[in-house]
Structure formats: C-alpha cells, structure tokens
Design an enzyme around this catalytic site. Structure first.
Site, short mmCIF file in Angstrom:
data_model
loop_
_atom_site.label_atom_id
_atom_site.label_comp_id
_atom_site.label_asym_id
_atom_site.label_seq_id
_atom_site.Cartn_x
_atom_site.Cartn_y
_atom_site.Cartn_z
N ASP A 77 1.47 -14.28 38.17
CA ASP A 77 1.07 -15.37 39.05
C ASP A 77 -0.07 -14.96 39.96
O ASP A 77 -0.31 -13.77 40.20
CB ASP A 77 2.25 -15.88 39.87
CG ASP A 77 2.86 -14.82 40.79
OD1 ASP A 77 3.01 -13.67 40.35
OD2 ASP A 77 3.19 -15.15 41.95
N GLU A 137 5.60 -13.20 42.08
CA GLU A 137 5.42 -12.05 42.98
C GLU A 137 4.75 -12.48 44.27
O GLU A 137 5.09 -11.99 45.35
CB GLU A 137 4.59 -10.96 42.29
CG GLU A 137 4.53 -9.64 43.03
CD GLU A 137 3.38 -9.54 44.05
OE1 GLU A 137 3.33 -8.54 44.79
OE2 GLU A 137 2.52 -10.46 44.09
#
Length: 387
Positions: A77, A137
């Site tokens: 991400d 994350e």
C-alpha cells in the site's frame, strides 16, 4: 548480470506503480499480478486476506523449503496523493535527472520490484528466499500480523527477515512503535448564546487536545539524552480533527485522531494512563447532565517497536551484502520490522531510497539507489547459493 536484473526490475516497478494501492483502496489487483508473475516462474504463493477479503497479504517461498532462509518483506500500500502538487502522473514511473518519480517508487515498491526481479536467481539457491508482501502498513501496520503469524507457524525457520523500507541501503536495527487512537466526544446541542443548556463537544475536545499537547511537551522536556533516536523521546501528534454543525450551535459531536510513537522500553499505555483517567471522569460528569453525552477513546492500531538487540549474526550478514561498515542505526518511523521481531525472527531494515522522500509530492527513488538495491539482490542470491 546487474543490468539484466535492473531492466527486469524497471519493468516490474512500472507495473506495480500503475496499481493505485492507496490504503483506502483494495490491493487485490496488484496481488493477483504478483501471483501470476510467480506462477510463471514456477513459484507457488499463499494469500492471507482481511476480514471481508477486499485486501490480501501474499507470501511465497522461492527455492528449497528448508530452514535458514531469508525473508524479504515489503508493504504493497501507499499513501494518498490527494492535494499534492505532482509534476507528473503519480501512477506512472517518470525518470527525470536520474530520479524515478512515482507514488511508491521509494516507499516501497522499488524494493518489491527488485525482489521479484531476482526470483529467477533465488530459485537456484541452496537456501530459500521467502517473499512477504503486506497491506495497510501505512495506516498502522494492520495487515502484516496475520501473515507473520502464519509464516511463523508454517515455514521452516528462516535465519532472518529483511524489511525493505528506504534506508539508503544502510542497516537499521531499531525503530519506534506506534499506537493510534481516536477520541469521540458527544455533547448536547443548544443555542450558542445559552451554553448552560447544553454541552459543546468541540469545547470538550479542545480541552482534551490541550491536555495531549501538554503531554507531548512533557515528553520532549523529559527526553533521555542517551537515546539514539531523533527525536530522542516518545512523540505525540494530533493528525485529524472534526466537529460542529454551525457557529451558533453547541457542537453535538467532535472527533480527533492522534498517534503516539515510543522507543523500545517505553510503555505507551503508561504514558496515556492519566489522559484515559480524565476521559473516564468526564464521562461521568457529562452523563449526569445529559445521558447521551460522553467521551470514548478507541485504539485503532498498535505496532510494536523494533529493539536494537537482535541477532548480531543476521546484522553482520546483511552488512556484508551492502558493504555498510558503519555503526548500527535506528529510525523514528514505525514499520513492520517490530512485528517480525516480536514473532521471533531476527530482523533488520534495509532498502533503497531515502525515507525523506516517502509520502512527498513527486516522490522519487534515485536510479543510483535502485542500482545498489539490484547489487544487493545479486549478492544475496550468490550468498544463499554458497550455503
């Protein structure tokens, strides 16, 4: 050999950047592409999905399924580009003056691209490489724990985990942890000229935010001068806040989110205990006046720090690959490394690029750093083939 790996990695990086994996979005299209890429190289992979299967971690073993391997981990991400002044399409790799611009080139699809490009080399190793790619994350290291738990239970014990956050290919052995909390205040609406007939959620929220500001100031004033972190103390910041309906109405609802980043051996719960006690007291007072009124605090994420007390052997191994002969470093940002360490893996952080470029408009990864990352993958493949 380096040129061949770099050419492949550049193509993979362009593909990865084209997937808009901002944390608010699904990452499944990227994961499916990686699955297909690995399958083409004869490598099976495993998904670990979130509760509604809208996102997934992915891990795979390249080479023999035996002990002593190396985990290469990165998050899929990226942070939003909303409102940032980009000079090129953030979802296209644009090389300008030796810099590879694009959202995620540095943080941290560049590392993932290099690891994937090296898969054909890792297949021939006498020890395995375990690829581990996570989701979410960037919003509190939420995705990796389920994957890490499964890897710890199912994989032959790896020798170490390398988390490829941008470190300029320097070896990092410690980072701060992070806890993120949301505070919601519910008041009682009334005309703003008659504050005695209601409770302004905004006024209560401002008082609580002032308490947090004072707490943050105290952390700074009581910093440990021997701490290796910059800044040396735990830090507390308020990231978002919202509340109210109109200037002449006592606000019914207010909300804010703050994060607390603590070095190893500093307990975030101990720091927040007085603040939580005040919230409990306010709840009682507000409910006496209006039953619906009150304050709630919810922990959104809690990622542990990585303590710089890991395996010296693992650190020395990575140093040999990078040629980094300096002293061990620590970083103030949070990462998934602490989660790997907590699960029993000897863990270091090492990856191409500078953390100063992460989250910035016109984020970039220097071509020179991409090349150093390629050299690292080649040396890792060679080292694992000798063992």
């Amino acid at each position: 050999m380096t040129d061949t790996l770099l050419t492949s990695a550049r193509e993979i990086l362009a593909t990865l950047i084209a997937f808009d994996t901002t944390s608010r979005n699904s990452n499944l299209a990227l994961i499916a592409w990686v699955e297909d890429y690995l399958e083409q190289h004869g490598v099976a992979s495993t998904r670990v999905v979130n509760a509604d299967a809208s996102k997934a971690n992915l891990y795979a073993t390249v080479g023999p399924n035996i002990e002593g391997g190396v985990i290469l981990s990165g998050h899929s991400d990226v942070v939003p580009v909303d409102g940032q002044d980009w000079h090129s399409d953030p979802w296209t790799v644009d090389e300008r003056n030796g810099l590879l611009h694009g959202r995620g080139t540095c943080d941290m699809k560049g590392f993932i691209a290099l690891a994937l490009a090296a898969v054909p080399l890792f297949k021939n190793g006498e020890k395995p490489v375990h690829l581990a790619f996570s989701y979410d994350e960037e919003i509190g290291c939420l995705g990796a724990p389920a994957m890490i738990e499964e890897m710890a239970a199912k994989l032959p014990k790896p020798a170490l985990a390398i988390i490829g956050e941008p470190t300029m290919m320097k070896v990092i052995t410690g980072h701060k942890g992070i806890t993120v909390h949301e505070v919601e205040v519910l008041g009682h609406e009334a005309h703003s000229s008659l504050p005695h007939l209601g409770i302004s959620a905004n006024m209560v929220a401002v008082e609580l935010m002032h308490d947090l500001a004072e707490l943050a100031r105290g952390l700074w004033e009581n910093a440990d001068p021997a701490s290796p972190f910059i800044p040396p103390h735990a830090t507390l910041t308020i990231g978002t806040m919202a509340g109210g309906t109109a200037p002449n109405i006592l606000a019914r609802r207010a909300q804010f989110v703050f994060d607390l980043r603590c070095p190893p051996n500093v307990d975030p719960e101990a720091i927040l205990a007085p603040f939580k006690a005040k919230i409990a007291a306010l709840n009682g007072e507000m409910a006496q006046a209006f039953p619906e009124a009150g304050v709630s605090i919810t922990r959104l994420s809690n990622a542990p720090p990585m303590a710089p007390t890991g395996s010296q052997e693992a650190e020395a191994f990575v140093r040999r690959l990078t040629g980094d002969n300096g002293s061990s470093g620590v970083v103030s940002y949070a990462a998934e490394a602490g989660q790997f360490q907590q699960a029993g893996f000897a863990t270091v952080i090492c990856g191409p690029g500078s953390i100063e470029q992460a989250h910035q408009p016109n984020e970039y990864l220097a071509v020179e750093q991409f090349g150093r990352g390629a050299d690292f993958m080649l040396r890792l493949a060679e080292a694992l083939s000798r063992q």
